[in-house]
Design a protein around this motif. Structure first.
Motif, PDB file in Angstrom:
ATOM      1  N   ASP A 370       0.437  -1.392   0.291  1.00  0.00           N
ATOM      2  CA  ASP A 370      -0.245  -0.129   0.033  1.00  0.00           C
ATOM      3  C   ASP A 370       1.182   1.183  -0.065  1.00  0.00           C
ATOM      4  O   ASP A 370       0.576   2.437  -0.796  1.00  0.00           O
ATOM      5  N   PHE A 371       2.205   1.575   0.473  1.00  0.00           N
ATOM      6  CA  PHE A 371       2.940   2.170   0.709  1.00  0.00           C
ATOM      7  C   PHE A 371       3.365   2.711  -0.713  1.00  0.00           C
ATOM      8  O   PHE A 371       3.652   4.032  -0.983  1.00  0.00           O
ATOM      9  N   LEU A 372       3.540   1.120  -1.782  1.00  0.00           N
ATOM     10  CA  LEU A 372       4.127   2.058  -3.220  1.00  0.00           C
ATOM     11  C   LEU A 372       3.204   2.467  -4.100  1.00  0.00           C
ATOM     12  O   LEU A 372       3.301   3.055  -4.976  1.00  0.00           O
ATOM     13  N   GLN A 373       1.874   3.111  -3.269  1.00  0.00           N
ATOM     14  CA  GLN A 373       0.842   3.599  -4.076  1.00  0.00           C
ATOM     15  C   GLN A 373       0.821   4.311  -3.632  1.00  0.00           C
ATOM     16  O   GLN A 373      -0.097   5.684  -4.225  1.00  0.00           O
ATOM     17  N   TYR A 374       1.526   5.270  -3.268  1.00  0.00           N
ATOM     18  CA  TYR A 374       1.643   6.950  -3.081  1.00  0.00           C
ATOM     19  C   TYR A 374       1.713   7.294  -4.506  1.00  0.00           C
ATOM     20  O   TYR A 374       1.838   7.051  -5.070  1.00  0.00           O
ATOM     21  N   ARG A 375       0.940   8.861  -4.407  1.00  0.00           N
ATOM     22  CA  ARG A 375       1.397   9.678  -5.788  1.00  0.00           C
ATOM     23  C   ARG A 375       2.542   9.878  -5.923  1.00  0.00           C
ATOM     24  O   ARG A 375       3.188   9.967  -5.171  1.00  0.00           O
ATOM     25  N   VAL A 376       3.122   9.434  -6.933  1.00  0.00           N
ATOM     26  CA  VAL A 376       4.942   9.856  -7.204  1.00  0.00           C
ATOM     27  C   VAL A 376       4.575  10.431  -9.021  1.00  0.00           C
ATOM     28  O   VAL A 376       3.772  10.826  -9.909  1.00  0.00           O
ATOM     29  N   ARG A 407       9.598   3.343  -8.001  1.00  0.00           N
ATOM     30  CA  ARG A 407       8.237   4.100  -7.416  1.00  0.00           C
ATOM     31  C   ARG A 407       8.422   3.883  -5.694  1.00  0.00           C
ATOM     32  O   ARG A 407       7.754   4.583  -5.143  1.00  0.00           O
ATOM     33  N   LEU A 408       9.526   3.148  -5.258  1.00  0.00           N
ATOM     34  CA  LEU A 408       9.653   2.778  -4.004  1.00  0.00           C
ATOM     35  C   LEU A 408      10.572   4.675  -3.440  1.00  0.00           C
ATOM     36  O   LEU A 408      10.171   5.309  -3.198  1.00  0.00           O
ATOM     37  N   ILE A 409      11.174   5.091  -4.628  1.00  0.00           N
ATOM     38  CA  ILE A 409      12.043   6.001  -3.957  1.00  0.00           C
ATOM     39  C   ILE A 409      10.853   7.103  -4.353  1.00  0.00           C
ATOM     40  O   ILE A 409      10.888   8.212  -3.420  1.00  0.00           O
ATOM     41  N   GLY A 410      10.148   7.257  -5.440  1.00  0.00           N
ATOM     42  CA  GLY A 410       9.164   8.240  -5.645  1.00  0.00           C
ATOM     43  C   GLY A 410       7.811   8.138  -4.678  1.00  0.00           C
ATOM     44  O   GLY A 410       7.262   9.379  -3.915  1.00  0.00           O
ATOM     45  N   GLN A 412       8.520   7.200  -1.472  1.00  0.00           N
ATOM     46  CA  GLN A 412       9.390   7.864   0.023  1.00  0.00           C
ATOM     47  C   GLN A 412       9.703   9.234   0.230  1.00  0.00           C
ATOM     48  O   GLN A 412       9.019  10.437   0.750  1.00  0.00           O
ATOM     49  N   GLU A 413       9.601   9.853  -1.358  1.00  0.00           N
ATOM     50  CA  GLU A 413      10.285  11.049  -2.017  1.00  0.00           C
ATOM     51  C   GLU A 413       8.446  12.011  -1.617  1.00  0.00           C
ATOM     52  O   GLU A 413       8.604  13.200  -1.181  1.00  0.00           O
ATOM     53  N   HIS A 414       7.854  11.153  -1.626  1.00  0.00           N
ATOM     54  CA  HIS A 414       6.195  11.890  -1.605  1.00  0.00           C
ATOM     55  C   HIS A 414       6.020  12.346   0.093  1.00  0.00           C
ATOM     56  O   HIS A 414       5.022  13.018  -0.331  1.00  0.00           O
TER      57      HIS A 414
END
Length: 531
Positions: A370-376, A407-410, A412-414
């Motif tokens: 679910d964390f990787l579903q953040y808007r990137v 996707r992970l970096i996106g 985390q940065e979001h």
């Protein structure tokens, strides 16, 4: 292959010089240099001029084994294979042949150490000075680049370095200033004080990038202030400084926050050039603006509408300072984010770089998808993975790895961006871990990023402390209830129980006071119920 051309020595085991085809050279199994590194520039130099420094080799069977010069040998082989050998030169490299080292493994290792230890590269400033001398001889940047085998951008940046002063050259020689940074520093060439400020107390190239970003913003704000000032002066508007107590505890007030005694609004444009009015210039994080004020609203009979609730001057000042600090932090975090993004792309934006975070990305995908579903940011994904997420439908393993890491970096940065903007997020705890990871991988946190991390750690510690206090209070309350219940049980055990038998028929309660009777029951006439 060309035969070796020897310069013979009278002694059988004495060293001698020979020109040998690099394709006949064998790598040493005990070579100390385990990685040859990028041979692009060395190959370009050999393609232009051949090999100037002799390799050290030992004869072995019908060939030669390289003791020192593996990079030169490899680059020469590549140049020959690509057909880039200098025209008119024999396809050979100079070699110092050491028959005296044959069979002497320890002495061969010593030769490797000594050969490398005695060679010291030119400093950045020395190399730049050399380019400048070539420029004086009439060579342009392209020709210097061609003759030295260096990229054109490298030569341009090195030539700029010679014009930035002693502080910049010292920083470059110390490894704190890269030639990439030189191009950015060139815009401050006319401002020695700013140049000195940028180069002071920085530990790496990334620290310089942070300071360049900050000084660039300051210059942008300064230019914006100058433009607003010129515009106001041309219109004949008086300019005043914003008072220290602004805006809640000073005499003047914004015109757009005043109204007449009749409740009518005042047009700032209509009054800005009149006596008793002025303009205040305000700096924003990357620009500037102005607003019109009335210097003495009460003297004009105006009513203030800008503040609908009262706070003490001290409370107002504290809130003003806190809001300003938050705004400044947000502004500095935006600056830091721009530099951090460049680091992310440079560090992880390749198949090799992505492997650094691949295990972490896979762990999130399995345990916490679910964390990787953040808007990137789609542009960030392109920069990191060279495409978009939907490319994963047809991508191979390497591209899938890069997309997953991107996707992970996106995400985390979001997460960091939300907190930097002052928004609530459920995963603040991940930000500290993320910044720590970037720091471990070579990124230097800006002051703003370090402040944010410290604040998050302090907030988490405070949360845990409050949670522990609440839990302790709950346990104490439960213990108190248990103690009271135990005391109650002990009291019930000591009390004697008496069995009381109630009478089956009504019993005359005996005489009672008239006060216990209802008012109508006292002294009723005898015949009242016999009609």
């Amino acid at each position: 292959m060309a035969p070796a051309i020897k310069v013979r020595s009278p002694k059988k085991k004495a060293p001698y010089l020979a020109q040998i085809d690099p394709r006949d050279l064998l790598a040493h199994p005990k070579n100390l240099r385990t990685q040859l590194g990028d041979l692009t520039e060395l190959r370009a130099s050999i393609a232009a001029y051949g090999v100037w420094q002799a390799l050290t080799v030992i004869p072995e069977d019908d060939g030669y084994r390289v003791v020192a010069g593996h990079r030169r040998a490899a680059a020469a082989k590549e140049a020959l294979k690509a057909g880039e050998w200098p025209e008119g030169l024999s396809p050979t490299v100079p070699c110092l042949v050491r028959p005296d080292l044959v069979g002497l493994a320890p002495e061969q290792i010593v030769a490797m150490l000594v050969e490398n230890d005695q060679r010291v590269d030119l400093t950045e400033s020395e190399r730049a000075a050399g380019y400048a001398q070539l420029e004086l001889f009439g060579l342009d940047v392209a020709e210097i680049a061609r003759r030295t085998g260096r990229p054109t951008q490298h030569v341009q940046s090195a030539l700029k370095l010679t014009k930035l002063g002693a502080a910049a050259t010292a920083a470059a020689d110390a490894g704190r200033l890269s030639l990439e940074d030189v191009a950015e520093l060139a815009e401050f060439e006319d401002d020695p004080k700013t140049m000195e400020k940028i180069l002071k107390d920085v530990g790496s190239s990334w620290g310089i990038k942070h300071k360049v970003q900050e000084e660039r913003r300051k210059r942008q704000v300064k230019e914006a202030v100058a433009a607003v000032t010129a515009e106001l002066e041309a219109a004949g508007v008086k300019i005043v400084k914003r008072p220290k107590e602004w805006p809640y505890n000073c005499q003047m007030a914004r015109v757009d926050q005043l109204e007449t005694a009749d409740g009518e609004k005042i047009d700032p444009e209509a009054v800005k050039t009149l006596d008793g009015y002025a303009a205040v210039i305000e700096e924003r994080w990357d620009s500037a603006g102005s607003f019109v004020v009335c210097l003495d609203p009460e003297a004009h009979g105006y009513k203030r509408t800008g503040h609908s609730y009262y706070k003490s001057p001290a409370e107002i000042a504290a809130k003003e300072a806190a809001d300003k600090a938050k705004e400044d932090l947000r502004a500095r975090l935006k600056e830091s984010a721009a530099v951090r993004r460049r680091f992310l792309v440079e560090k992880y934006g390749s198949a090799k770089g992505a492997k650094t975070l691949l295990v972490d990305a896979m762990r999130f995908a399995v345990v916490w998808p679910d964390f990787l579903q953040y808007r990137v940011d789609g542009e960030l994904i392109k920069e990191l993975a060279g495409g978009v997420l939907t490319d994963g439908l047809t991508a191979g393993q390497d591209r899938l790895n890069r997309l997953l890491v991107a996707r992970l970096i996106g995400a985390q940065e979001h997460n960091v961006e939300q907190v930097a903007d002052g928004r609530w997020v459920a995963h603040k705890d991940l930000i500290v871990l993320w910044l720590n990871r970037l720091e471990e991988d070579g990124y230097e946190l800006s002051e703003a990023e370090a402040d944010m991390r410290a604040a998050l750690i302090a907030a988490e510690e405070e949360r845990k402390r409050a949670e522990a206090e609440e839990e302790a209070e709950e346990l104490a309350y439960e213990a108190e209830l248990a103690a009271e219940e135990a005391d109650g049980d002990e009291g019930d055990g000591d009390q004697e129980v008496v069995d009381v038998q109630l009478p089956e028929e009504d019993v005359d309660p005996g005489p009672c006071a008239e006060a216990d009777l209802a008012p109508n029951d006292a002294e009723q006439p005898e015949n009242q119920g016999d009609e």
